[in-house]
Design a protein around this motif. Structure first.
Motif, PDB file in Angstrom:
ATOM      1  N   ILE A 115      20.513  10.448  87.088  1.00  0.00           N
ATOM      2  CA  ILE A 115      20.326  10.773  85.716  1.00  0.00           C
ATOM      3  C   ILE A 115      19.091  11.801  85.451  1.00  0.00           C
ATOM      4  CG2 ILE A 115      21.329   8.690  85.008  1.00  0.00           C
ATOM      5  CD1 ILE A 115      18.550   7.721  83.951  1.00  0.00           C
ATOM      6  N   LEU A 116      18.120  11.941  86.403  1.00  0.00           N
ATOM      7  CA  LEU A 116      17.134  12.618  86.343  1.00  0.00           C
ATOM      8  C   LEU A 116      17.341  14.103  86.474  1.00  0.00           C
ATOM      9  CD1 LEU A 116      14.364  10.222  87.791  1.00  0.00           C
ATOM     10  CD2 LEU A 116      15.124  10.529  85.622  1.00  0.00           C
ATOM     11  N   SER A 117      16.729  15.143  85.824  1.00  0.00           N
ATOM     12  CA  SER A 117      17.013  16.302  85.880  1.00  0.00           C
ATOM     13  C   SER A 117      16.841  17.003  87.304  1.00  0.00           C
ATOM     14  CB  SER A 117      16.196  17.066  84.764  1.00  0.00           C
ATOM     15  OG  SER A 117      14.726  17.123  85.223  1.00  0.00           O
ATOM     16  N   GLY A 142      20.190  18.741  88.103  1.00  0.00           N
ATOM     17  CA  GLY A 142      20.091  20.175  87.586  1.00  0.00           C
ATOM     18  C   GLY A 142      19.674  20.341  86.085  1.00  0.00           C
ATOM     19  N   GLY A 143      19.607  19.150  85.517  1.00  0.00           N
ATOM     20  CA  GLY A 143      19.078  19.279  83.971  1.00  0.00           C
ATOM     21  C   GLY A 143      20.523  18.892  82.910  1.00  0.00           C
ATOM     22  N   GLY A 144      20.109  18.412  81.845  1.00  0.00           N
ATOM     23  CA  GLY A 144      21.148  18.348  80.703  1.00  0.00           C
ATOM     24  C   GLY A 144      21.607  17.022  80.653  1.00  0.00           C
ATOM     25  N   ASN A 145      21.419  15.942  81.706  1.00  0.00           N
ATOM     26  CA  ASN A 145      22.130  14.520  81.509  1.00  0.00           C
ATOM     27  C   ASN A 145      21.428  13.805  80.604  1.00  0.00           C
ATOM     28  OD1 ASN A 145      23.984  15.751  82.989  1.00  0.00           O
ATOM     29  ND2 ASN A 145      24.034  14.115  84.736  1.00  0.00           N
ATOM     30  N   THR A 146      20.036  14.045  80.533  1.00  0.00           N
ATOM     31  CA  THR A 146      19.187  12.968  79.751  1.00  0.00           C
ATOM     32  C   THR A 146      18.349  13.854  78.928  1.00  0.00           C
ATOM     33  OG1 THR A 146      18.971  11.796  81.778  1.00  0.00           O
ATOM     34  CG2 THR A 146      17.392  11.306  80.151  1.00  0.00           C
ATOM     35  N   ASP A 147      17.916  13.100  77.814  1.00  0.00           N
ATOM     36  CA  ASP A 147      17.149  13.568  76.763  1.00  0.00           C
ATOM     37  C   ASP A 147      15.856  13.870  77.371  1.00  0.00           C
ATOM     38  OD1 ASP A 147      14.934  13.078  74.505  1.00  0.00           O
ATOM     39  OD2 ASP A 147      16.650  14.024  73.530  1.00  0.00           O
ATOM     40  N   PRO A 148      14.962  15.188  77.165  1.00  0.00           N
ATOM     41  CA  PRO A 148      13.715  15.338  77.857  1.00  0.00           C
ATOM     42  C   PRO A 148      12.654  14.366  77.434  1.00  0.00           C
ATOM     43  CG  PRO A 148      14.899  17.414  77.040  1.00  0.00           C
ATOM     44  CD  PRO A 148      15.795  16.075  76.620  1.00  0.00           C
TER      45      PRO A 148
END
Length: 228
Positions: A172-174, A178-184
């Protein structure tokens, strides 16, 4: 490490943990799919990162101890291993609590869960082996080799969700996705709490290192008395 530095690091860890708890419960919202229980990830994931860090440090310290025949390196290895096992227990416990809420079960023989359990057993075996070997030099060599090779199990645990798609959620970590799966903001809290736990880790390892060095000195004195 001096007492003042240890106290400062410990207080910093406590301050960050209090600040993080406020952010987790008072600022960040519930996760859309999981609700409030997702917050356990703020301790679950950092605990695993902390235990992996400890086991990596243990392997390095063991390698140095064997190479240089340095017993302080051996003391650092056992200190890091014990603290790493404590964080492993936290990781397993928080994962089981999450699983009971989300999956409806406490445990399943999923690939990552199984390898995490195996990793815990291996490092527990490392500690047990230390208690079975009386000679300090032999103990340092034998358990040091085990500590170095045991890190292979850590790598397998980390990569298990990539190699085998079973029940455990994927990355789940960017930096993994590659990003986009978890709220920053939610992901940032994971790293912030890991930093707080790393500060705590430094204190715990340093305290345990002192205890191991004292135990080694007492053991040396006892051997000298018996030899005389």
């Amino acid at each position: 490490m001096s007492d003042k530095i240890l106290l400062t690091v410990g207080l910093a860890s406590a301050a960050f943990l209090v600040r993080n708890l406020y952010q987790m419960f008072m600022v960040l919202p519930d996760e859309a799919a999981q609700g409030a229980i997702y917050r356990i990830m703020y301790f679950h994931i950092p605990s695993w990162f902390s235990c992996f860090t400890c086991f990596f440090a243990s392997g390095l310290a063991s390698g140095y101890a064997i190479w240089k025949k340095n017993f302080r390196g051996d003391s650092l290895a056992v200190a890091a291993t014990e603290v790493g096992l404590a964080f492993t227990a936290i990781g397993l416990a928080t994962g089981m609590i999450w699983a009971k809420i989300i999956w409806g079960i406490w445990w399943t023989w999923d690939a990552r869960l199984t390898w995490a359990f195996i990793t815990a057993l291996i490092y527990a075996g490392y500690l047990m082996m230390r208690s079975m070997i009386d000679d300090p030099g032999e103990r340092m060599r034998v358990t040091g080799v085990l500590s170095i090779f045991a890190f292979t199990s850590v790598v397998i645990t980390y990569k298990a969700i990539d190699w085998w798609r079973t029940q455990h959620p994927g990355a789940i970590l960017s930096f993994r996705t590659g990003g986009g799966n978890t709220d920053p903001a939610m992901e940032a809290m994971i790293y912030q709490n890991w930093f707080a736990l790393l500060l705590l880790t430094v204190v715990l390892v340093a305290v345990r290192f002192r205890m191991e060095e004292s135990r080694r000195e007492i053991e040396g004195l006892r051997r000298a008395v018996y030899a005389g």
